[in-house]
Motif scaffolding. Structure first.
Motif, PDB file in Angstrom:
ATOM      1  N   ARG A 111       0.846  -1.200   0.000  1.00  0.00           N
ATOM      2  CA  ARG A 111       0.000   0.000   0.000  1.00  0.00           C
ATOM      3  C   ARG A 111       0.880   1.247   0.000  1.00  0.00           C
ATOM      4  O   ARG A 111       2.014   1.221   0.449  1.00  0.00           O
ATOM      5  CB  ARG A 111      -0.914   0.030   1.228  1.00  0.00           C
ATOM      6  CG  ARG A 111      -2.054  -0.963   1.170  1.00  0.00           C
ATOM      7  CD  ARG A 111      -3.006  -0.764   2.340  1.00  0.00           C
ATOM      8  NE  ARG A 111      -4.076  -1.743   2.326  1.00  0.00           N
ATOM      9  CZ  ARG A 111      -5.216  -1.603   1.650  1.00  0.00           C
ATOM     10  NH1 ARG A 111      -5.420  -0.483   0.961  1.00  0.00           N
ATOM     11  NH2 ARG A 111      -6.128  -2.534   1.673  1.00  0.00           N
ATOM     12  N   SER A 112       0.297   2.345  -0.503  1.00  0.00           N
ATOM     13  CA  SER A 112       1.028   3.610  -0.463  1.00  0.00           C
ATOM     14  C   SER A 112       0.033   4.750  -0.328  1.00  0.00           C
ATOM     15  O   SER A 112      -1.176   4.557  -0.405  1.00  0.00           O
ATOM     16  CB  SER A 112       1.853   3.793  -1.747  1.00  0.00           C
ATOM     17  OG  SER A 112       1.014   4.155  -2.832  1.00  0.00           O
ATOM     18  N   HIS A 113       0.579   5.949  -0.136  1.00  0.00           N
ATOM     19  CA  HIS A 113      -0.241   7.160  -0.056  1.00  0.00           C
ATOM     20  C   HIS A 113      -0.023   8.021  -1.299  1.00  0.00           C
ATOM     21  O   HIS A 113      -0.305   9.219  -1.277  1.00  0.00           O
ATOM     22  CB  HIS A 113       0.129   7.959   1.190  1.00  0.00           C
ATOM     23  CG  HIS A 113      -0.011   7.186   2.468  1.00  0.00           C
ATOM     24  ND1 HIS A 113      -1.177   6.540   2.813  1.00  0.00           N
ATOM     25  CD2 HIS A 113       0.868   6.941   3.473  1.00  0.00           C
ATOM     26  CE1 HIS A 113      -1.005   5.933   3.989  1.00  0.00           C
ATOM     27  NE2 HIS A 113       0.227   6.157   4.398  1.00  0.00           N
ATOM     28  N   SER A 114       0.453   7.422  -2.380  1.00  0.00           N
ATOM     29  CA  SER A 114       0.790   8.215  -3.571  1.00  0.00           C
ATOM     30  C   SER A 114      -0.436   8.909  -4.169  1.00  0.00           C
ATOM     31  O   SER A 114      -0.305   9.936  -4.832  1.00  0.00           O
ATOM     32  CB  SER A 114       1.451   7.324  -4.627  1.00  0.00           C
ATOM     33  OG  SER A 114       0.567   6.292  -5.048  1.00  0.00           O
ATOM     34  N   GLY A 115      -1.610   8.341  -3.954  1.00  0.00           N
ATOM     35  CA  GLY A 115      -2.816   8.960  -4.502  1.00  0.00           C
ATOM     36  C   GLY A 115      -3.575   9.803  -3.503  1.00  0.00           C
ATOM     37  O   GLY A 115      -4.720  10.201  -3.762  1.00  0.00           O
ATOM     38  N   ALA A 116      -2.962  10.095  -2.375  1.00  0.00           N
ATOM     39  CA  ALA A 116      -3.650  10.865  -1.325  1.00  0.00           C
ATOM     40  C   ALA A 116      -4.127  12.200  -1.875  1.00  0.00           C
ATOM     41  O   ALA A 116      -3.450  12.834  -2.681  1.00  0.00           O
ATOM     42  CB  ALA A 116      -2.712  11.075  -0.138  1.00  0.00           C
ATOM     43  N   GLU A 117      -5.323  12.595  -1.426  1.00  0.00           N
ATOM     44  CA  GLU A 117      -5.952  13.854  -1.811  1.00  0.00           C
ATOM     45  C   GLU A 117      -6.356  13.888  -3.283  1.00  0.00           C
ATOM     46  O   GLU A 117      -6.619  14.957  -3.831  1.00  0.00           O
ATOM     47  CB  GLU A 117      -5.039  15.046  -1.483  1.00  0.00           C
ATOM     48  CG  GLU A 117      -4.709  15.163   0.007  1.00  0.00           C
ATOM     49  CD  GLU A 117      -3.835  16.351   0.324  1.00  0.00           C
ATOM     50  OE1 GLU A 117      -3.550  17.145  -0.602  1.00  0.00           O
ATOM     51  OE2 GLU A 117      -3.435  16.478   1.497  1.00  0.00           O
ATOM     52  N   ARG A 118      -6.400  12.728  -3.921  1.00  0.00           N
ATOM     53  CA  ARG A 118      -6.888  12.669  -5.311  1.00  0.00           C
ATOM     54  C   ARG A 118      -8.161  11.835  -5.334  1.00  0.00           C
ATOM     55  O   ARG A 118      -8.182  10.683  -4.897  1.00  0.00           O
ATOM     56  CB  ARG A 118      -5.842  12.050  -6.237  1.00  0.00           C
ATOM     57  CG  ARG A 118      -4.607  12.915  -6.402  1.00  0.00           C
ATOM     58  CD  ARG A 118      -3.773  12.466  -7.572  1.00  0.00           C
ATOM     59  NE  ARG A 118      -4.484  12.565  -8.844  1.00  0.00           N
ATOM     60  CZ  ARG A 118      -4.680  13.710  -9.508  1.00  0.00           C
ATOM     61  NH1 ARG A 118      -4.264  14.854  -8.997  1.00  0.00           N
ATOM     62  NH2 ARG A 118      -5.296  13.700 -10.669  1.00  0.00           N
ATOM     63  N   LYS A 119      -9.228  12.432  -5.834  1.00  0.00           N
ATOM     64  CA  LYS A 119     -10.505  11.756  -5.948  1.00  0.00           C
ATOM     65  C   LYS A 119     -10.744  11.399  -7.414  1.00  0.00           C
ATOM     66  O   LYS A 119     -10.768  12.275  -8.273  1.00  0.00           O
ATOM     67  CB  LYS A 119     -11.637  12.643  -5.433  1.00  0.00           C
ATOM     68  CG  LYS A 119     -12.991  11.952  -5.365  1.00  0.00           C
ATOM     69  CD  LYS A 119     -14.029  12.840  -4.708  1.00  0.00           C
ATOM     70  CE  LYS A 119     -15.366  12.132  -4.570  1.00  0.00           C
ATOM     71  NZ  LYS A 119     -16.384  13.009  -3.911  1.00  0.00           N
ATOM     72  N   VAL A 120     -10.898  10.109  -7.670  1.00  0.00           N
ATOM     73  CA  VAL A 120     -11.031   9.610  -9.039  1.00  0.00           C
ATOM     74  C   VAL A 120     -12.419   9.023  -9.235  1.00  0.00           C
ATOM     75  O   VAL A 120     -12.870   8.189  -8.440  1.00  0.00           O
ATOM     76  CB  VAL A 120      -9.976   8.535  -9.347  1.00  0.00           C
ATOM     77  CG1 VAL A 120     -10.077   8.072 -10.789  1.00  0.00           C
ATOM     78  CG2 VAL A 120      -8.571   9.066  -9.056  1.00  0.00           C
ATOM     79  N   ASN A 121     -13.094   9.461 -10.283  1.00  0.00           N
ATOM     80  CA  ASN A 121     -14.379   8.880 -10.663  1.00  0.00           C
ATOM     81  C   ASN A 121     -14.125   7.864 -11.771  1.00  0.00           C
ATOM     82  O   ASN A 121     -13.595   8.220 -12.829  1.00  0.00           O
ATOM     83  CB  ASN A 121     -15.335   9.973 -11.146  1.00  0.00           C
ATOM     84  CG  ASN A 121     -16.696   9.422 -11.565  1.00  0.00           C
ATOM     85  OD1 ASN A 121     -16.793   8.628 -12.504  1.00  0.00           O
ATOM     86  ND2 ASN A 121     -17.741   9.845 -10.897  1.00  0.00           N
ATOM     87  N   ILE A 122     -14.473   6.602 -11.509  1.00  0.00           N
ATOM     88  CA  ILE A 122     -14.329   5.545 -12.523  1.00  0.00           C
ATOM     89  C   ILE A 122     -15.721   5.084 -12.923  1.00  0.00           C
ATOM     90  O   ILE A 122     -16.476   4.558 -12.108  1.00  0.00           O
ATOM     91  CB  ILE A 122     -13.519   4.345 -11.996  1.00  0.00           C
ATOM     92  CG1 ILE A 122     -12.161   4.798 -11.463  1.00  0.00           C
ATOM     93  CG2 ILE A 122     -13.332   3.313 -13.106  1.00  0.00           C
ATOM     94  CD1 ILE A 122     -11.287   3.669 -10.956  1.00  0.00           C
ATOM     95  N   GLU A 123     -16.045   5.314 -14.174  1.00  0.00           N
ATOM     96  CA  GLU A 123     -17.340   4.857 -14.692  1.00  0.00           C
ATOM     97  C   GLU A 123     -17.109   3.572 -15.486  1.00  0.00           C
ATOM     98  O   GLU A 123     -16.301   3.549 -16.423  1.00  0.00           O
ATOM     99  CB  GLU A 123     -17.965   5.921 -15.593  1.00  0.00           C
ATOM    100  CG  GLU A 123     -19.313   5.499 -16.164  1.00  0.00           C
ATOM    101  CD  GLU A 123     -19.537   6.004 -17.571  1.00  0.00           C
ATOM    102  OE1 GLU A 123     -20.211   5.290 -18.340  1.00  0.00           O
ATOM    103  OE2 GLU A 123     -19.043   7.093 -17.908  1.00  0.00           O
ATOM    104  N   TYR A 124     -17.782   2.516 -15.083  1.00  0.00           N
ATOM    105  CA  TYR A 124     -17.611   1.258 -15.804  1.00  0.00           C
ATOM    106  C   TYR A 124     -18.911   0.462 -15.797  1.00  0.00           C
ATOM    107  O   TYR A 124     -19.798   0.713 -14.997  1.00  0.00           O
ATOM    108  CB  TYR A 124     -16.457   0.436 -15.222  1.00  0.00           C
ATOM    109  CG  TYR A 124     -16.535   0.095 -13.753  1.00  0.00           C
ATOM    110  CD1 TYR A 124     -16.838  -1.197 -13.341  1.00  0.00           C
ATOM    111  CD2 TYR A 124     -16.264   1.038 -12.774  1.00  0.00           C
ATOM    112  CE1 TYR A 124     -16.870  -1.535 -11.988  1.00  0.00           C
ATOM    113  CE2 TYR A 124     -16.292   0.717 -11.429  1.00  0.00           C
ATOM    114  CZ  TYR A 124     -16.605  -0.573 -11.037  1.00  0.00           C
ATOM    115  OH  TYR A 124     -16.639  -0.896  -9.710  1.00  0.00           O
ATOM    116  N   VAL A 125     -18.990  -0.450 -16.697  1.00  0.00           N
ATOM    117  CA  VAL A 125     -20.166  -1.254 -17.049  1.00  0.00           C
ATOM    118  C   VAL A 125     -21.139  -0.383 -17.843  1.00  0.00           C
ATOM    119  O   VAL A 125     -21.165  -0.408 -19.077  1.00  0.00           O
ATOM    120  CB  VAL A 125     -20.875  -1.886 -15.841  1.00  0.00           C
ATOM    121  CG1 VAL A 125     -21.971  -2.841 -16.352  1.00  0.00           C
ATOM    122  CG2 VAL A 125     -19.905  -2.658 -14.953  1.00  0.00           C
TER     123      VAL A 125
END
Length: 582
Positions: free
Chosen positions: A119-133
């Motif tokens: 695990r890491s904190h490299s994506g901290a403070e980044r909110k990602v919206n993933i749309e799938y299906v």
């Protein structure tokens, strides 16, 4: 050193410290830009344990020959107690071999971190919206939806593993003409449920038996008041009811794969709330939408009834598209692109990065949607990273022959049928055994084979084999112990070195948005463990359980337990169970 510290990160810090020293000594200019410097395993393990391109990247700033700069770095590396050798290769790469104590420390780190290893904190403070299906709500899930569903879900888990906040979203296309067809098909089944003889399903309606329960539900809920009513009265009611029932079915199908979305965004609700109008107004205010006439279709003579019509056009050519795109049709209704543009504007309000998982048949839409999101970025004054991943279809096979269609669905094999036959784990892992842009065959016979040619079996078997060994060791009075790890030999160290790459693989996979890299890595790790195990059949000194040598046995059990931990962590990202026995 925090809990996210990894082997590669540790040596990146060591290289940084060396570069700091070279700046102080005047070999590098002060505040040398180091963005391109990397520390990672070389492609060929024979070259060493780690390699760095520091001299290659920084030579120009240093006004030096890369090999001369590399020699200065090597001189300092040779003074590091954890480095057994550092050699210059080619035009200036540096290959580094590490002391075995590094691998033993890494084993202890895996044991200490457990489920958090990698695990890491490299994506901290980044909110990602993933749309799938985002399949049309007109029927059950089928294998055409499966691959994108698994890729999207595994990518969401991968990004969460690296510290991102992730929103899993499903876009419900409930505003198009296909929903009217669904409503009419459901009305026919409703009449059937009321005892009416409906005969053959008319062409143009959905024929699958999956609509029979919907008809029965509607008959129970609504009685017969819409049986002979005009379509204008029942169509809106049946649209809403049929979509709700189909979405319930879709959620159930996805749950069979362990997939659950956070948000279900409705296209109909989007339009009812006036979001496309808001988007058009916003874009017009920035001169990104104008009223213009589309060019005649290129490459062939226009149809006889074609006439130039003035439409509101989005300036997608400003962002790299080959032509500007209409957001409304001539009747004033929204084009698919116009509705999608508003939808992406809505998504961008709640996230600072967007990822869409689409079928490869949507390739023609990618450029214009990317142009729309680029316009949003420009208008909002902030970059909105946006990636579209195109997923190829899956060809279903059985013993090398194409699979016949399903009776239940009418014209396709349902996801539920596949999961019921081979299991969730097999489906999920298999969908990640090839890059999503590559064609794939899913052979029912091969995916359940107990052989190394079946990746999901091979990886799960490695975990089960380790679990079995730990149980046998306990029965003989042995417990995993780090006390005598110095007894481990070169073959053991090679296994640990591969396990130690897990954090780097995770980070690289997250940065690239490619969860299949985890599946590839797990197969390699499983293959290395099975090879180690098989070597023990010929050379008793390589066996994990050593009769007469309890200290080595407990050291190897400790090593094996950490390999199993890495496999569990990787399978957890993919949504696949790490089984204890097979």
């Amino acid at each position: 050193m925090d809990d996210t510290h990894t082997l590669n990160a540790g040596f990146s810090e060591r290289i940084d410290a060396i570069l700091d020293a070279l700046e102080i000594e005047g070999h590098l200019p002060k505040d040398t830009a180091r963005a391109g410097v990397s520390v990672e395993p070389p492609r060929d393990a024979a070259h060493g344990d780690l390699a760095t391109n520091a001299a290659m990247v920084l030579a120009k700033q240093a006004k030096s020959n890369p090999r001369d700069l590399a020699a200065l770095i090597v001189e300092k590396l040779e003074g590091d107690a954890l480095v057994t050798s550092a050699e210059i290769a080619g035009p200036g790469f540096i290959n580094i071999k590490l002391d075995n104590v590094v691998w033993l420390d890494e084993l202890r780190s895996i044991a200490k971190l457990g489920d958090a290893y990698g695990r890491s904190h490299s994506g901290a403070e980044r909110k990602v919206n993933i749309e799938y299906v985002s399949a049309n709500p007109t029927g059950p899930m089928h294998m055409g939806h499966c691959r994108g569903a698994v890729v999207g879900d595994a990518l969401a888990a991968l990004l969460e593993f690296t510290g991102h906040e992730v929103v899993r979203e499903y876009y419900v296309n409930d505003a198009g003409g296909q929903v009217d067809v669904l409503a009419r098909s459901a009305h026919l089944r409703y009449r059937e449920a009321l005892g009416e003889e409906i005969g053959d399903i008319p062409e143009g309606l959905y024929p699958g038996d999956y609509l029979k329960p919907v008809g029965e539900y509607l008959a129970n809920e609504l009685g017969d008041r819409f049986q002979k009513a005009p379509e204008s009265e029942w169509l809106p009611v049946f649209r809403a009811e049929a979509v709700e029932q189909m979405m319930n079915l879709i959620r159930e199908d996805l749950a069979r794969l362990g997939i659950h979305h956070d948000e279900f965004a409705s296209e109909a609700a989007l339009q009812a709330a006036g979001k496309p109008e808001e988007a058009e107004e916003w874009l017009r205010a920035r001169d990104l939408v104008y009223d213009g006439v589309l060019e005649a279709p290129k490459g062939k003579a226009p149809p006889e009834d074609w006439e130039p019509v003035e439409l509101p056009l989005f300036r997608s050519t400003r962002f790299g598209d080959d032509q500007d795109r209409p957001i409304r049709k001539s009747d004033g209704s929204w084009t698919y692109f116009g509705a999608d543009l508003a939808y992406h504007m809505q998504k961008a309000e709640g996230a600072n990065a967007l990822i869409d998982i689409w079928g490869a048949d949507h390739a023609g839409t990618v450029k214009r949607i990317k142009a729309a999101v680029a316009a949003l970025s420009e208008g909002q004054g902030k970059p909105i990273p946006f990636d579209v991943k195109l997923i190829q279809m899956v060809q279903l096979m059985r013993n090398g022959e194409p699979v016949k269609m399903s009776k239940r669905s009418g014209n396709f094999v349902t996801l539920a049928e596949v999961v019921e036959e081979v299991g969730k784990d097999v489906v999920r892992f298999t969908m990640l055994t090839r890059k999503p842009e590559a064609q794939m065959e899913f052979d029912f016979a091969k995916v359940v084979e107990a052989s190394r040619d079946n990746p999901v079996f091979y990886v799960q078997y490695a975990h089960a084999r380790i679990s079995s060994t730990l149980r046998k060791g306990a029965e003989q009075g042995f417990a995993p112990s780090p006390d005598n790890l110095d007894l481990l030999g070169d073959a053991d160290h090679a296994l640990v070195a591969l396990a130690a790459q897990f954090p780097r693989i995770v980070e690289a996979a997250a940065q690239a948005g490619e969860p299949h890299r985890i599946a590839f890595y797990l197969y390699d790790l499983a293959a290395a463990f099975h090879s180690f195990w098989n070597a023990g059949n010929d050379d008793q000194s390589l066996r994990i359980l050593q009769s007469g040598n309890g200290e080595l046995t407990e050291a190897r059990l400790f090593m094996a337990a950490q390999l199993a931990q890495v496999i569990r962590n990787g399978l957890g990202i993919l949504g696949v169970e790490a089984v204890e026995e097979m």
